[in-house]
Design a protein around this motif. Structure first.
Motif, PDB file in Angstrom:
ATOM      1  N   GLU A 195       1.078   6.520  -7.308  1.00  0.00           N
ATOM      2  CA  GLU A 195       1.566   5.393  -8.114  1.00  0.00           C
ATOM      3  C   GLU A 195       1.913   4.201  -7.230  1.00  0.00           C
ATOM      4  OE1 GLU A 195       5.220   4.352 -11.198  1.00  0.00           O
ATOM      5  OE2 GLU A 195       4.831   6.431 -10.613  1.00  0.00           O
ATOM      6  N   MET A 196       2.553   4.468  -6.069  1.00  0.00           N
ATOM      7  CA  MET A 196       2.917   3.368  -5.167  1.00  0.00           C
ATOM      8  C   MET A 196       1.678   2.703  -4.594  1.00  0.00           C
ATOM      9  SD  MET A 196       5.669   3.277  -2.079  1.00  0.00           S
ATOM     10  CE  MET A 196       6.996   3.049  -3.259  1.00  0.00           C
ATOM     11  N   GLY A 237      -2.535  -3.490  -6.549  1.00  0.00           N
ATOM     12  CA  GLY A 237      -2.417  -4.608  -7.491  1.00  0.00           C
ATOM     13  C   GLY A 237      -1.772  -5.833  -6.852  1.00  0.00           C
ATOM     14  N   GLU A 238      -0.752  -5.621  -6.017  1.00  0.00           N
ATOM     15  CA  GLU A 238      -0.062  -6.730  -5.358  1.00  0.00           C
ATOM     16  C   GLU A 238      -0.992  -7.503  -4.424  1.00  0.00           C
ATOM     17  OE1 GLU A 238       3.850  -6.505  -6.939  1.00  0.00           O
ATOM     18  OE2 GLU A 238       3.021  -7.920  -5.490  1.00  0.00           O
ATOM     19  N   PHE A 239      -1.897  -6.801  -3.748  1.00  0.00           N
ATOM     20  CA  PHE A 239      -2.723  -7.448  -2.725  1.00  0.00           C
ATOM     21  C   PHE A 239      -4.137  -7.760  -3.200  1.00  0.00           C
ATOM     22  CE2 PHE A 239      -0.406  -7.531   1.283  1.00  0.00           C
ATOM     23  CZ  PHE A 239       0.699  -6.739   0.997  1.00  0.00           C
ATOM     24  N   GLU A 240      -4.446  -7.431  -4.441  1.00  0.00           N
ATOM     25  CA  GLU A 240      -5.821  -7.637  -4.909  1.00  0.00           C
ATOM     26  C   GLU A 240      -6.235  -9.098  -4.836  1.00  0.00           C
ATOM     27  OE1 GLU A 240      -6.489  -6.045  -8.754  1.00  0.00           O
ATOM     28  OE2 GLU A 240      -8.670  -6.252  -8.633  1.00  0.00           O
ATOM     29  N   ASP A 241      -5.335 -10.002  -5.348  1.00  0.00           N
ATOM     30  CA  ASP A 241      -5.662 -11.437  -5.326  1.00  0.00           C
ATOM     31  C   ASP A 241      -5.697 -11.968  -3.905  1.00  0.00           C
ATOM     32  OD1 ASP A 241      -3.707 -12.008  -8.345  1.00  0.00           O
ATOM     33  OD2 ASP A 241      -5.824 -11.435  -8.093  1.00  0.00           O
ATOM     34  N   LEU A 269       0.770  -2.489   6.532  1.00  0.00           N
ATOM     35  CA  LEU A 269      -0.601  -2.021   6.722  1.00  0.00           C
ATOM     36  C   LEU A 269      -1.587  -2.878   5.942  1.00  0.00           C
ATOM     37  CD1 LEU A 269      -0.104   1.871   6.589  1.00  0.00           C
ATOM     38  CD2 LEU A 269      -0.419   0.427   8.597  1.00  0.00           C
ATOM     39  N   TYR A 270      -1.250  -3.239   4.706  1.00  0.00           N
ATOM     40  CA  TYR A 270      -2.144  -4.073   3.907  1.00  0.00           C
ATOM     41  C   TYR A 270      -2.239  -5.465   4.504  1.00  0.00           C
ATOM     42  CZ  TYR A 270      -2.867  -0.807   0.010  1.00  0.00           C
ATOM     43  OH  TYR A 270      -3.247   0.244  -0.764  1.00  0.00           O
TER      44      TYR A 270
END
Length: 761
Positions: A618-619, A625-629, A663-664
């Motif tokens: 889930e995390m 989702g946070e880094f998709e854009d 990491l992202y």
């Protein structure tokens, strides 16, 4: 690789196996032919002669016949009267009591021998038909009146004048058997062996035409005369006993003598010479065939075996060594046991079936050899496939790896490594006991052999002194072992981090006390160095925290005022551009300050961890989702491989988010444009593993462990906005939560793995 080529190579191996099997059969056949040859034990020299009459076998037969001839000449006067065999001729006489002289003739000897179980067999050897009858002959010794075949001058001792009935009968029968043999060879049956013995007017011959002229017409001859020491002959060698026996016979027959010996090598008579001539030629041919068969078999076996040894396990279709999954992976000790089992089974089969079949086709005199060859062939054929399996295992590097000996060796090495000094002492003392037992045995043997009381007392005193010395040595070594065990325990405690551990120096003495003192000094030195390092790290952390706090206040003001100016919307485009740059740089400075503060907290341990059950999948979905854009700005595409069900781990949600965020962000900063970011979550037994990997935009000419150091960045040109603390913070936070952090670099592939213990339902 072309399939036909592969098949042709495979066919070569098959043909090599077939060739090796054929060569093995040739070798076995050749060995059998050589061994079963009548001339096997004579070596190869007997084959030097092209014909039988030039061979050692021929010469041996001539020597044998000459010896038998002179035996016959000596025995004629024993068993013949006027040139004829006489059953009534007396052979020996015994005095069997007062006025009881008994004479035994040839006939009475034969009758007595038959009645008491003796007979002469087809080889002219005295044999016993019934031992019980022989044992019934009385053992009484009788006075010898005469023995016609023995010289009375040979009786030297008084006991020589007495003889038992069994002995005299055996002697007489032995001479009679020799007479029969010679009489048949030289009188009854036509022979290629011709002789003429002229002693004065006495002539013994089986060829009345044989004389000084005709003797040379035969193939082989030998002449000797009483007035010459030279033996004239064209034989391979001079007959061994001809001259001696000729001279010795003159003691009974008158001189001068002339002895003619000849062998008709045309072999007109069917006797032993004719038979041996045919046999020699056939045996010679067979021996040659056997030698060729053995030589060709060995050469072909070596060639085929060499090819198979080199290419065993190799295949053109696949790289590396190809193993049989069912058999080649078995430890070689098991294979050896299987080989022994197969050999035992084959021996049993050979014993109950194989040998009985061989005995149908092979002569009895060669049964033992045939049985041995069958067993040897069985061993070879059983061992060959197992040997090749071991070879393939060796080529693949698995022979030692799969070995039980390796397991035992490693287990024993671990035992020896963990063995205390006391245990080591015990094993060494056991060895000492063994030596003592040997010495005690020596003392015991010496005591037994020592006859005097004083000598035994001295040995006993030496033995008591020996035991006392042993006890003193053991006591000293035992105390030393205890001391070293304490030192070993102290070193282990210090190695585990207890630098405050100390040994009591008063419990030790001598050289050991110096070692203990040095060890305590090392412990105190470690403790001081650790205290200094902790103090230094604390000062660094305080400095970073204080400086970061002092920078943060004016930096916040700068960011706020830049924001206020931007709201006034200055008309000058140049000013607007400067404001944008100032906003970006101040924000970067703010992030760097925050990273410094967090890195300082992590390194000093001044950070709290609240471990709770967290769904890792889930995390990850939330982070994606946070880094998709943001990833879309560089054309980065997230490829996720997540399990459908949740994966629960024990972690601090705030710290885990910071790890993933770093990491992202690291992937965003350093991944190649228009590439893919791979995200994987997998379960390995009870371990949840998170993997993020991407292709680096810049060359990764740096070690993975360097990337987790502070202020180190993968972009050596430092053109990106990174602080060099992201991965270091991520690693520290991961370890604080009980996880494992690992960086893997393979060319331009950058991969990070996080491992956490999963919470199993």
């Amino acid at each position: 690789m072309n399939k036909n080529v592969f098949l042709s190579k495979l066919k070569i191996k098959i043909w090599a196996c077939i060739l090796h099997f054929i060569a093995f059969i040739l070798f076995i056949v050749g060995i059998s032919i050589i061994y079963c040859n009548d001339n096997f034990k004579k070596g190869l020299l007997w084959m030097n002669a092209e014909s039988y009459d030039e061979s050692p076998a021929f010469m041996s037969q001539v020597d044998s016949d000459i010896s038998l001839l002179f035996t016959y000449a000596n025995l004629r006067e024993v068993f013949e009267t006027d040139g004829r065999f006489d059953l009534n001729k007396d052979i020996f006489g015994l005095n069997m009591g007062p006025s009881n002289d008994v004479n035994f003739s040839v006939g009475s000897i034969i009758e007595y021998a038959k009645r008491h179980g003796y007979y002469i067999d087809e080889h002219y050897q005295v044999s016993v038909v019934d031992q019980k009858l022989v044992d019934q002959i009385e053992d009484t010794s009788y006075f010898i009146n005469y023995r016609i075949y023995a010289n009375s001058l040979d009786m030297v001792e008084p006991s020589d004048a007495y003889i038992s009935m069994k002995t005299v009968i055996t002697e007489s029968l032995g001479l009679l058997a020799k007479y029969y043999n010679a009489y048949e060879r030289f009188v009854l049956i036509p022979s290629n062996f011709r002789y003429r013995l002229e002693y004065g007017d006495t002539v013994y011959t089986n060829d009345r035409s044989l004389n000084i002229k005709s003797v040379y017409e035969y193939g082989k001859y030998a002449l000797t005369f009483s007035d010459s020491m030279i033996v004239e002959t064209n034989l391979r060698n001079i007959p061994k006993e001809l001259a001696f026996q000729s001279e010795k016979l003159s003691d009974k027959l008158p001189k001068p003598y002339r002895v003619y010996i000849a062998v008709n090598t045309v072999y007109t008579a069917t006797d032993i010479y004719a038979i041996e001539n045919v046999n020699y030629l056939s045996q010679r041919r067979a021996y040659s065939i056997g030698l060729v068969s053995v030589t060709v078999g060995i050469i072909l076996m070596i060639i085929s075996l060499g090819y198979l040894l080199i290419f065993s396990g190799h295949s053109d279709k696949k790289q590396g060594i190809q193993l049989n999954d069912l058999f080649d992976v078995i430890p070689f000790e098991v294979k050896i046991l299987l080989l022994i089992f197969f050999i035992v089974v084959l021996f049993a089969i050979n014993n109950f079936i194989g040998q009985k079949v061989l005995h149908i086709y092979i002569e009895k005199e060669n049964w033992d050899f045939a049985n041995q060859m069958l067993d040897y062939a069985s061993i070879y054929l059983a061992a060959l496939p197992i040997a090749f399996s071991i070879l393939r295992e060796y080529k693949a590097g698995l022979l030692w790896k799969n070995s039980y000996i390796k397991v035992i060796k490693e287990s024993f090495s671990i035992y020896m490594l963990k063995r205390t000094f006391k245990k080591k002492l015990v094993s060494d003392f056991l060895l000492l006991i063994i030596v003592d037992i040997v010495i005690m045995a020596f003392f015991l043997l010496t005591t037994i052999n020592e006859k005097s009381l004083l000598g035994r007392l001295m040995i006993f005193i030496a033995f008591i002194v020996f035991l006392i010395i042993n006890f003193i040595i053991f006591n000293k070594v035992y105390k030393t072992a205890i001391a070293f065990d304490k030192i070993a325990d102290a070193i282990k405690e210090i190695a585990n981090g207890d630098t405050r551990y100390r040994l009591n120096e008063s419990e030790f003495n001598g050289r050991v006390s110096e070692v203990v003192k040095d060890l305590n000094n090392i412990s105190m030195g470690f403790q001081g160095a650790i205290n200094d390092q902790v103090k230094s790290e604390r000062l660094k952390a305080d400095l970073i925290t204080n400086v970061s706090h002092d920078i943060k206040t004016p930096l916040t003001s700068i960011i706020n005022y830049v924001d206020l100016i931007k709201r006034e919307k200055p008309e000058n485009a140049k000013i607007q551009e400067y404001l944008d740059i100032l906003s970006v740089k101040s924000q970067h400075l703010k992030n760097l300050t925050e990273d410094l503060v967090e890195a300082s907290k992590v390194s000093s341990g001044n950070i709290s961890v609240d471990l709770r059950d967290i769904d890792l999948v889930e995390m990850i979905n939330q982070t994606n989702g946070e880094f998709e854009d943001k990833f879309a700005e560089k054309g980065l595409n997230i490829i996720s491989n997540l399990p459908p069900a949740g994966v629960i781990i024990k972690a601090d949600g705030r710290h885990l988010w910071r790890v993933l965020e770093n990491l992202y962000n690291n992937a965003f900063k350093y991944a190649a444009r228009d590439s893919r970011i791979y995200i994987d979550v997998v379960m390995e037994d009870s371990i949840a593993k998170f993997v993020i990997k991407n292709i680096s935009e810049n060359p990764l000419n740096i070690r993975p462990d360097e990337l987790t150091e502070r202020f180190v960045r993968g972009d050596v040109s430092r053109t990106t906005e990174g602080s060099g603390l992201g991965l270091s913070i991520a690693k520290s936070l991961t370890m604080l939560q009980g996880g494992k952090f690992e960086i893997i670099i393979d060319g331009d592939l950058f991969k990070v793995q996080l491992r956490f213990v999963a919470v199993l339902n």
